[in-house]
Design a protein around this motif. Structure first.
Motif, PDB file in Angstrom:
ATOM      1  N   PHE A  19       0.681  -1.810  -0.238  1.00  0.00           N
ATOM      2  CA  PHE A  19       0.711   0.124   0.133  1.00  0.00           C
ATOM      3  C   PHE A  19       1.018   1.380  -0.286  1.00  0.00           C
ATOM      4  N   ASN A  20       0.108   2.339  -0.564  1.00  0.00           N
ATOM      5  CA  ASN A  20       1.113   3.324  -0.478  1.00  0.00           C
ATOM      6  C   ASN A  20       2.533   3.387  -1.162  1.00  0.00           C
ATOM      7  N   GLU A  32      -3.033  -3.883  -5.383  1.00  0.00           N
ATOM      8  CA  GLU A  32      -3.651  -2.418  -5.774  1.00  0.00           C
ATOM      9  C   GLU A  32      -3.125  -0.948  -5.333  1.00  0.00           C
ATOM     10  N   ASN A  33      -4.084  -0.566  -6.781  1.00  0.00           N
ATOM     11  CA  ASN A  33      -3.507   0.881  -6.752  1.00  0.00           C
ATOM     12  C   ASN A  33      -1.409   1.344  -6.795  1.00  0.00           C
ATOM     13  N   TYR A  64      -4.120 -16.271  -5.533  1.00  0.00           N
ATOM     14  CA  TYR A  64      -4.573 -14.587  -5.820  1.00  0.00           C
ATOM     15  C   TYR A  64      -3.989 -13.431  -5.601  1.00  0.00           C
ATOM     16  N   LEU A  65      -4.378 -12.989  -7.370  1.00  0.00           N
ATOM     17  CA  LEU A  65      -3.330 -12.054  -7.713  1.00  0.00           C
ATOM     18  C   LEU A  65      -4.186 -10.378  -7.549  1.00  0.00           C
ATOM     19  N   SER A  66      -3.639  -9.124  -6.966  1.00  0.00           N
ATOM     20  CA  SER A  66      -4.714  -8.393  -7.201  1.00  0.00           C
ATOM     21  C   SER A  66      -3.713  -7.231  -8.325  1.00  0.00           C
ATOM     22  N   LEU A  67      -4.069  -7.313  -9.543  1.00  0.00           N
ATOM     23  CA  LEU A  67      -3.566  -5.168 -10.424  1.00  0.00           C
ATOM     24  C   LEU A  67      -4.605  -4.315 -10.023  1.00  0.00           C
ATOM     25  N   ARG A  68      -5.677  -4.423  -9.147  1.00  0.00           N
ATOM     26  CA  ARG A  68      -6.655  -3.788  -9.315  1.00  0.00           C
ATOM     27  C   ARG A  68      -5.960  -2.046  -9.426  1.00  0.00           C
TER      28      ARG A  68
END
Length: 555
Positions: free
Chosen positions: A192-193, A218-219, A237-241
């Motif tokens: 994050f960030n 994410e982000n 689980y892979l998030s590239l949102r």
């Protein structure tokens, strides 16, 4: 009062006097043990609701409470509520069964936590679905205490010994991951960030985090994912949102244990053929939203994927959104038919001549709950008359020209939400919706081209939300007495030809919010307090709002 609240919660009675006589004294003792704390009372009440009128269970619980509440009542109440949760929750395991999918099972557990006041709903939609939740402040303290005690989560502690199962890494600590060696026991990493791409960090993950199962970017400002990600064989689980990722590496096909691939809001426009190797993939969410332009049919963009690749992903339960390949529509439709486990499907860029192929594919999806179909352009006709949707369908969104509402919609008794965008229906076929017994939401955005819209008596008996958006030819709105009895939210506009609010709008006793968007100023003046001749129509509605766009922003 605490005794009354306990009885109401335990038996869901409107009147506490209905509490059985043999439990009245016990309820008093239990409520007294709760020390007047509302959360404690509700938590215990929910707990007792599962026990019914079993006097022995109430007595046992009362005895346990008196022993455990001496030191810290808040913590013990919450802890005891946890003890009565399904074992799969307390162990962190959710297993699929024949009746429900993993997501459905998890949702049932979430409902249990909400009912026991361990999780609080921040907001839910008009259909009653919890869309945002949080832990109660007291429960949050318990969680933090336990997480620290068990060393389950380390926050921004990337240079520690690696014993935590879950890592939360901020921008300042991300580079420290490169210095971590050995077979780390970490299963989940959330970034994050992040202000930089940190590609080198990702390359090292396969060496230092061999057991990694969840990876969340994410982000993050990532522009590409290196091929080394294919070495994380345990990844599920892979998030590239909302990342800057433009292209998935071919090595993605090595992740045979992958269950969820989240590309929503990323810059990925095409899925590589190697994705066919993700034989266990259940959730593929991949679409971008253009927030910089006025809402149109191109605002939500799906992704391209070969038909033969689609057909190999037979474990998919959610596919949102994918472009329908018009160059070989019949082949794409045949491959789509193989996805018999789909619960949610979103199709974009559908051409008229491919409508029948899509309808044939949907007829094989017997578990489908939600369906969105968008045409290739706003004036492209959606040819959907041959569709035979499954009775399990709850939500349907049709974006494109219809002219008349398909007749099969009248048979969809489980529909709770219908969106008709750019449908431009000009006849009275919208009346079909009024007889659907469970319908809660209707969104006709440029969905009706008639001059008069009539909500007849006895229609739309369960509807809670109605958005009459962009009905540019509407001149008259009629609401009969006895129509829309449960309506809570009404959005209208812009409808420049509409002269006044319908008279019977004051009979909508459940209406709480009335929003007018970009309506003519003369229309607004008619319902202004004091000076408006039609103010009496809306004066009993708690919230009446006018929205106007100025300099690209709504006020």
């Amino acid at each position: 009062m605490s005794q009354e609240l306990l009885c109401k919660t335990a038996f869901r009675f409107d009147q506490p006097k209905e509490c059985p006589d043999n439990l009245k004294s016990l309820s008093f003792d239990i409520a007294k043990n709760c020390d007047g704390l509302p959360l404690a009372i509700v938590a215990i009440g929910e707990l007792l609701s599962t026990e019914g009128k079993d006097v022995l269970e109430w007595t046992r619980l009362c005895d346990d409470l008196s022993k455990q509440l001496k030191s810290n009542p808040q913590f013990h109440i919450l802890y005891m509520s946890k003890q009565f949760c399904p074992a799969a929750i307390t162990k962190g395991l959710v297993k699929e069964n024949q009746e429900m999918t993993l997501e459905e099972t998890a949702e049932s557990y979430l409902t249990t936590l909400i009912n026991k006041s361990l999780v609080q709903v921040e907001w839910s939609d008009s259909t009653g679905r919890a869309r945002s939740c949080r832990a109660h402040d007291l429960m949050h303290e318990v969680l933090l205490s336990k997480l620290e005690e068990l060393n389950l989560i380390q926050s921004s502690q990337a240079n520690s010994n690696g014993g935590a199962r879950f890592l939360c890494i901020d921008n300042n600590r991300a580079c420290d991951l490169r210095r971590r060696n050995g077979n780390c026991q970490t299963h989940s990493i959330i970034f994050f960030n992040l202000q930089e791409s940190h590609v080198i960090v990702i390359e090292r993950l396969s060496l230092n985090f061999k057991l990694l199962r969840e990876l969340d970017f994410e982000n993050a400002p990532l522009e590409y994912i290196p091929e080394e990600i294919g070495n994380l064989w345990h990844l599920r689980y892979l998030s590239l949102r909302n990342s800057k990722e433009k292209m998935l590496p071919k090595a993605i096909g090595k992740l045979h244990n992958m269950l969820t691939l989240d590309l929503k809001g990323s810059l990925v426009v095409e899925i590589p053929d190697e994705v066919r190797g993700l034989c266990n993939l259940q959730y593929l969410v991949a679409y971008s939203v253009d927030h910089d332009s006025r809402y149109n049919i191109y605002t939500d963009q799906g992704i391209r994927i070969n038909g033969s690749v689609i057909g190999s992903l037979e474990s998919l339960e959610k596919l949102y959104y994918v472009d329908f390949q018009s160059q070989n529509g019949e082949h794409f439709g045949r491959e789509l038919r193989r996805l018999k486990r789909l619960r949610k499907l979103g199709i974009t860029k559908l051409k008229s001549d491919c409508g029948e192929a899509l309808c044939d594919a949907i007829s094989q999806m017997h578990h489908l709950h939600a369906l969105r179909i968008s045409a290739v352009k706003e004036d492209e006709v959606l040819e959907l008359e041959s569709l035979s949707p499954p009775p399990s369908l709850h939500r349907i969104r049709l974006h494109g020209k219809l002219m008349t509402l398909p007749g099969w919609i009248s048979e969809m008794e489980n529909l709770v939400e219908v969106s008709l965008h750019w449908s431009r229906i000009s006849d009275d076929s919208l009346k079909i919706l009024g007889d659907l017994p469970k319908l809660l939401e209707v969104w006709p955005h440029e969905g009706y081209d008639g001059a008069e819209l009539h909500f007849e008596q006895g229609k739309f008996q369960k509807l809670k939300f109605l958005a009459l958006r962009c009905l540019y030819k509407l001149e008259k709105l009629v609401i009969d007495r006895g129509s829309l009895p449960c309506l809570e939210n009404l959005l209208m506009g812009p409808s420049p030809l509409l002269q006044e609010v319908p008279n019977n709008i004051c009979n909508l006793n459940c209406l709480r919010t009335l929003v007018f968007q970009e309506m003519p100023k003369e229309f607004a003046k008619r319902i202004m307090p004091c000076e408006g001749p039609d103010y009496w129509k809306v004066e009993q509605i708690p919230n009446v709002c006018f929205r106007y766009e100025t300099q690209g922003m709504y006020c």
